[in-house]
Motif scaffolding. Structure first.
Motif, PDB file in Angstrom:
ATOM      1  N   GLN A  73      25.239  83.335  23.572  1.00 51.00           N
ATOM      2  CA  GLN A  73      24.931  83.866  22.242  1.00 51.00           C
ATOM      3  C   GLN A  73      23.434  84.108  22.096  1.00 51.00           C
ATOM      4  OE1 GLN A  73      26.584  80.901  19.654  1.00 51.00           O
ATOM      5  NE2 GLN A  73      28.615  81.846  19.666  1.00 51.00           N
ATOM      6  N   ARG A  74      22.618  83.200  22.627  1.00 53.78           N
ATOM      7  CA  ARG A  74      21.169  83.350  22.537  1.00 53.78           C
ATOM      8  C   ARG A  74      20.672  84.510  23.393  1.00 53.78           C
ATOM      9  NH1 ARG A  74      22.590  78.791  20.889  1.00 53.78           N
ATOM     10  NH2 ARG A  74      21.290  77.290  19.781  1.00 53.78           N
ATOM     11  N   TRP A 106      26.390  89.413  27.043  1.00 51.11           N
ATOM     12  CA  TRP A 106      26.449  88.138  27.757  1.00 51.11           C
ATOM     13  C   TRP A 106      27.705  87.387  27.346  1.00 51.11           C
ATOM     14  CZ3 TRP A 106      23.309  86.350  31.589  1.00 51.11           C
ATOM     15  CH2 TRP A 106      22.147  87.091  31.834  1.00 51.11           C
ATOM     16  N   SER A 107      28.313  86.711  28.325  1.00 49.88           N
ATOM     17  CA  SER A 107      29.494  85.900  28.049  1.00 49.88           C
ATOM     18  C   SER A 107      29.450  84.652  28.925  1.00 49.88           C
ATOM     19  CB  SER A 107      30.771  86.697  28.324  1.00 49.88           C
ATOM     20  OG  SER A 107      30.845  87.039  29.703  1.00 49.88           O
ATOM     21  N   PHE A 152      27.566  85.315  32.360  1.00 49.80           N
ATOM     22  CA  PHE A 152      27.683  86.662  32.899  1.00 49.80           C
ATOM     23  C   PHE A 152      26.993  87.635  31.962  1.00 49.80           C
ATOM     24  CE2 PHE A 152      31.224  84.000  34.016  1.00 49.80           C
ATOM     25  CZ  PHE A 152      31.273  84.135  35.389  1.00 49.80           C
ATOM     26  N   GLY A 153      26.174  88.504  32.544  1.00 46.04           N
ATOM     27  CA  GLY A 153      25.433  89.461  31.744  1.00 46.04           C
ATOM     28  C   GLY A 153      25.341  90.794  32.433  1.00 46.04           C
ATOM     29  N   PHE A 160      23.875  91.840  34.954  1.00 43.45           N
ATOM     30  CA  PHE A 160      23.459  91.791  36.350  1.00 43.45           C
ATOM     31  C   PHE A 160      24.672  91.615  37.249  1.00 43.45           C
ATOM     32  CE2 PHE A 160      20.032  89.929  33.799  1.00 43.45           C
ATOM     33  CZ  PHE A 160      19.024  90.841  34.082  1.00 43.45           C
ATOM     34  N   ARG A 161      24.485  91.962  38.499  1.00 39.83           N
ATOM     35  CA  ARG A 161      25.544  91.715  39.474  1.00 39.83           C
ATOM     36  C   ARG A 161      25.720  90.214  39.674  1.00 39.83           C
ATOM     37  NH1 ARG A 161      25.714  93.449  45.764  1.00 39.83           N
ATOM     38  NH2 ARG A 161      27.880  92.866  46.085  1.00 39.83           N
ATOM     39  N   SER A 162      24.621  89.497  39.644  1.00 40.97           N
ATOM     40  CA  SER A 162      24.641  88.059  39.819  1.00 40.97           C
ATOM     41  C   SER A 162      25.107  87.367  38.541  1.00 40.97           C
ATOM     42  CB  SER A 162      23.237  87.561  40.178  1.00 40.97           C
ATOM     43  OG  SER A 162      23.241  86.168  40.367  1.00 40.97           O
ATOM     44  N   ALA A 163      25.951  86.365  38.719  1.00 40.16           N
ATOM     45  CA  ALA A 163      26.314  85.470  37.615  1.00 40.16           C
ATOM     46  C   ALA A 163      25.426  84.239  37.727  1.00 40.16           C
ATOM     47  CB  ALA A 163      27.782  85.080  37.722  1.00 40.16           C
TER      48      ALA A 163
END
Length: 123
Positions: A24-25, A30-31, A44-45, A47-50
């Motif tokens: 949320q921040r 983003w999740s 997760f956002g 980017f490919r990277s989590a």
């Protein structure tokens, strides 16, 4: 007689709760997802990277991630990191994080660590 109030499930300082509040921040796009047995969580956002949260053997909160081509994450310099964020194998960690800080403060710390790792503004 002293009574205690049980914490609400979403306010307990578990890694999934911290990850949800950190997402949320971090904002739109983003999740968060819990890992097995609430022993980890993923962020997760865009980017490919989590980013994976877990607690290491020293009881530090670790924000782990892989450096994928195209994500353009910066090379981190320990001397230039904000106070409260350290570099470890596979990510960054929060040496000062403590469960008694509560979900909100821990989520702030995790979101800040993700921003540092990804080269995003700290705002």
């Amino acid at each position: 007689m002293e009574t205690t109030v049980a914490p609400q499930p979403d306010t307990e300082p578990t890694l999934p709760n911290i990850a949800r509040a950190a997402a949320q921040r971090l904002g739109e796009g983003w999740s968060a997802e819990p890992g097995e047995y609430a022993a980890s969580a993923g962020l997760f956002g865009p980017f490919r990277s989590a980013f994976r949260l877990h607690v290491d053997h020293d009881e530090d909160v670790v924000v782990g991630y892989c450096r994928y081509q195209g994500d353009d994450f910066p090379e981190l310099d320990p001397a230039e990191l904000p106070i409260g964020i350290g570099i470890c194998d596979g990510g960054v960690y929060l040496p000062d994080a403590c469960p008694s800080d509560g979900v909100e403060a821990l989520a702030d710390q995790v979101a800040r660590a993700v921003r540092v790792a990804a080269g995003l503004p700290l705002h």
